[in-house]
Write a protein that holds these residues in place. Structure first.
Motif, short mmCIF file in Angstrom:
data_model
loop_
_atom_site.label_atom_id
_atom_site.label_comp_id
_atom_site.label_asym_id
_atom_site.label_seq_id
_atom_site.Cartn_x
_atom_site.Cartn_y
_atom_site.Cartn_z
N VAL A 447 0.85 -1.19 0.00
CA VAL A 447 0.00 0.00 0.00
C VAL A 447 0.88 1.24 0.00
O VAL A 447 1.77 1.37 0.85
CB VAL A 447 -0.91 0.03 1.25
N GLY A 448 0.66 2.11 -0.96
CA GLY A 448 1.48 3.32 -0.98
C GLY A 448 1.26 4.13 -2.24
O GLY A 448 0.19 4.10 -2.84
N LEU A 449 2.32 4.81 -2.64
CA LEU A 449 2.25 5.71 -3.78
C LEU A 449 3.09 5.20 -4.93
O LEU A 449 4.02 4.42 -4.75
CB LEU A 449 2.73 7.11 -3.37
N GLY A 450 2.75 5.69 -6.09
CA GLY A 450 3.54 5.42 -7.29
C GLY A 450 3.38 6.61 -8.22
O GLY A 450 2.86 7.66 -7.83
N THR A 451 3.81 6.44 -9.45
CA THR A 451 3.76 7.54 -10.40
C THR A 451 3.12 7.09 -11.71
O THR A 451 3.07 5.90 -12.02
CB THR A 451 5.17 8.08 -10.69
N THR A 452 2.62 8.06 -12.44
CA THR A 452 2.09 7.83 -13.78
C THR A 452 2.36 9.08 -14.60
O THR A 452 2.76 10.11 -14.07
CB THR A 452 0.58 7.52 -13.74
N SER A 471 -1.80 3.34 -4.86
CA SER A 471 -1.98 2.02 -5.48
C SER A 471 -1.90 0.93 -4.43
O SER A 471 -1.35 1.12 -3.34
CB SER A 471 -0.92 1.77 -6.56
N ILE A 472 -2.47 -0.22 -4.77
CA ILE A 472 -2.31 -1.45 -4.00
C ILE A 472 -1.77 -2.50 -4.97
O ILE A 472 -2.33 -2.71 -6.04
CB ILE A 472 -3.65 -1.92 -3.40
N ASN A 473 -0.66 -3.12 -4.56
CA ASN A 473 0.03 -4.06 -5.45
C ASN A 473 0.25 -3.47 -6.83
O ASN A 473 0.09 -4.14 -7.86
CB ASN A 473 -0.74 -5.39 -5.54
N ASN A 474 0.58 -2.17 -6.83
CA ASN A 474 0.94 -1.45 -8.05
C ASN A 474 -0.23 -1.24 -9.01
O ASN A 474 -0.04 -0.91 -10.17
CB ASN A 474 2.08 -2.16 -8.79
#
Length: 683
Positions: A447-452, A471-474
């Motif tokens: 569980v956390g952050l990512g980018t797009t 995101s969860i599991n990306n």
């Protein structure tokens, strides 16, 4: 029908048919002592409608039968007439109630309307229920049925969520937009229909679309069944205290701007206690919550964190609180100076006032617990605890002392962890902790952050001009344009959602250490499908991508047991050996520790409930919902048989008669037909 049929037998047979298939059922229900506190007999609306249908059926059969006079003279028909008179007597009372053991039906009407409200020197128009801020309190008992008609009189689409209600077999009433229902459009209405089963305590309701929950929220108080005591000292008085956030700006504008760029939303301008900021904010001395108490009394404070993003510390100066319930589940009592509530959590505490009226006023305060790098509202909302004056204190001319509480530091993660470890289920014979001891399905969710990619011609705050996304599991959730439960129910899921949500992250890395080089997330509307009654273990792991922080998580339609919690990366070999499988906390909302993990267990026993694992981030800039679709192979047959030897009252009571048609067919079978063309047969 043969020409030589015995008309008397036909009349008696018809009357007997009614007596056996309907009268017996009603009489047995009547024997449940259908009286109110004044001793007046009443029927429920479903039974009232059933009686009315029976009387219409009599008229139909009397008019259509050639030997009507013979029927009228038959003893069975006279018994049936007595039944109709029996029913008509009960129509005189308008109360909509059920048998005592099943609770009563409570009706609420929520008009969604705009209301001008002034806070922090500024007046603005906000979305409210019935013009109230916070919204009206819902009061019910365990076992009660709630019918809440929501009428949308504003331009925004609306849904309401009943946060923490199990919604057993009533997933349509859960409320998350485009998950269990499409929104209520302007000028339209919707009736939320659900029964409170096996729950008592404090929960709350709030809007569940966009950021309308900033002003659309209110308490749900669930009392125990009549004559069932609390498992703690009976309080002198009960007081709901609901925390919120206040923005001077329009909150829909705030979240829309954040969604465009992926930046964190502008932080709130104040926190509130029961809608009031308190004297530490400008122009707010008059907008202060005051809790007036008597000396030597015990008060039950029903604490609710309805803030959008921030976990909150809460304390009352120079007073000790005893925690007795969390998320509408009784807990082993423990004393504390400070309570911590994640957004969406509720906690009941006992406040024992001082034996003699003190010459002092005590400050009530709440401020955020900050666990990550995102911007936050660094302010404190306050109220006042005031003792009623006695004749002695009234003659005391000394100036009242003004005492302030000492709250933990803003980033006191150690306090947060230790506080959550103290919450334990009662786990006794009356209130057992039914913790799954074995597991059918295991899930590991990061569980956390990512980018797009940034939208064209825009500047975004992420690395290399990217947008930040939760995101969860990306996988970052893409909201569909049709409710997932509707698509599932009508078998139209193709093109709406897929059932390939990953059970583990796409690749392993040091989740709380150095982030991977590739932080891009995928997008999709994906669900997890679980067999009915499967036992589930779900481990939620915080990540350090962009920055570690606590992530509050709420599971719709279910309670879960918090069997383990720790810092760093979850160890699937060592950490389960330390699980508490005896008396863990049973909750519906939990904060994933900053830079750590939490392990949950629950049983997938709520058929057809689309349960969104809802993650709220401090400064959330991408609403994150992931779906658990329960493959409900219902054990209940579509034909529920009610005979005079054994009447399944519970099955009968669960029927919603509002949209059903009743008719008698020739083989003495009562057919109950719903608008969805599913027949229930009572033979």
């Amino acid at each position: 029908m043969s020409a030589d049929f015995d008309s008397k037998a036909m009349g008696d047979g018809f009357g007997s048919c009614l007596i056996e298939s309907v009268t017996e059922l009603l009489i047995k229900m009547a024997n449940l002592n259908l009286t109110n506190d004044l001793g007046v007999v009443y029927l429920t609306k479903p039974l009232e409608r059933l009686c009315r249908k029976i009387s219409i059926s009599f008229k139909f059969y009397r008019e259509k039968t050639e030997m009507g006079s013979r029927i009228l003279s038959s003893p069975a028909f006279f018994k049936s007439i007595i039944l109709v008179l029996f029913c008509s007597l009960f129509w005189t009372n308008p109360e909509v109630e059920a048998a005592k053991h099943s609770g009563i039906t409570r009706h609420y009407k929520f008009n969604i309307k705009l209301q001008n409200v002034t806070r922090l020197c500024q007046t603005k128009s906000i979305v409210t229920v019935n013009g109230k801020f916070p919204g009206p309190r819902i009061i019910a008992r365990e076992g009660d049925r709630l019918l809440i008609k929501v009428v949308n009189q504003v331009q925004n689409n609306i849904t309401l969520h009943w946060h923490g209600i199990r919604q057993l077999r009533s997933g349509w009433a859960d409320g998350p937009a485009y998950i269990t229902q499409c929104p209520i459009q302007t000028g339209q209405s919707y009736v939320y229909n659900y029964t409170i089963t096996g729950q008592r305590g404090t929960l709350f309701w709030h809007a569940h679309i966009s950021w309308l929950r900033a002003t659309l929220y209110g308490p749900i108080v669930i009392l125990p069944k009549k004559r069932v005591p609390y498992p703690f000292p009976q309080p002198f008085k009960e007081v709901p205290i609901i925390f919120g956030e206040w923005w001077k700006a329009d909150t829909e504008t705030v979240i829309n701007q954040a969604m465009q760029t992926g930046s964190a939303p502008n932080v709130s301008d104040a926190y509130t206690i029961n809608g009031l900021p308190g004297p530490l904010y400008n122009c707010s001395a008059k907008d202060t919550f005051k809790l007036k108490v008597k000396a030597g009394k015990t008060y039950l404070l029903r604490l609710i964190n309805a803030a959008l993003n921030d976990e909150l510390f809460f304390s009352i100066a120079n007073h000790t609180l005893t925690v007795v319930e969390a998320d509408a589940v009784y807990v082993k009592p423990f004393k504390t100076q400070t309570v911590l509530l994640t957004p969406g959590q509720t906690t009941n505490v006992l406040l024992r006032t001082k034996s003699k009226t003190p010459n002092a006023t005590f400050l009530i305060a709440a401020r955020p617990y900050v666990s990550g790098p995102a911007a936050f509202d660094n302010s404190t909302t306050t109220g006042l605890l005031e003792y009623e004056k006695t004749s002695v204190t009234s003659n005391n001319n000394k100036k009242l002392l003004f005492l302030k509480p000492v709250l933990p530091k803003l980033n006191d993660t150690s306090f947060s962890f230790k506080y959550n470890q103290k919450i334990r289920s009662l786990a006794n014979s009356k209130f057992p902790a039914n913790v799954p001891q074995t597991v059918d399905k295991n899930f590991f969710f990061t569980v956390g952050l990512g980018t797009t990619s940034c939208l064209k011609n825009q500047n975004c705050p992420g690395p290399n001009n990217t947008r930040l996304m939760a995101s969860i599991n990306n996988v970052s959730f893409v909201q569909p344009n049709i409710a997932l439960l509707e698509a599932h129910f009508f078998k139209r899921s193709k093109g709406v959602f897929t059932t390939d949500f990953p059970t583990n992250p796409p690749f392993k890395f040091n989740y709380t250490g150095t982030p991977p080089n590739n932080t891009l997330v995928s997008n999709g509307t994906k669900v997890v499908v679980l067999p009915f009654n499967a036992t589930v273990e779900l481990v939620l792991q915080d990540t350090s991508i962009i920055g570690a922080e606590s992530h509050p998580l709420h599971l719709h339609g279910f309670n879960f047991f918090v069997v383990g919690m720790g810092f760093g990366n979850f160890d699937p070999k060592q950490d389960p050996t330390k699980y508490n499988l005896v008396d863990p906390a049973e909750r519906n909302t939990i904060g994933v520790p900053s830079g750590g993990w939490v392990a949950l267990r629950f049983r997938a026993d709520n058929p057809d409930e689309f349960s969104n694992v809802e993650v709220v981030r401090q400064g959330l800039f991408e609403c994150m919902d992931q779906m658990l679709d329960y493959d409900a192979h219902l054990k209940a047959d579509s034909q529920i048989h009610l005979t005079k030897q054994k009447v399944n009252l519970e099955a009968m009571w669960q029927l919603t008669f509002e949209n059903y048609d009743l008719q008698l067919i020739g083989d003495c079978t009562l057919v109950v037909q719903h608008q969805n063309c599913k027949n229930l047969l009572f033979t």
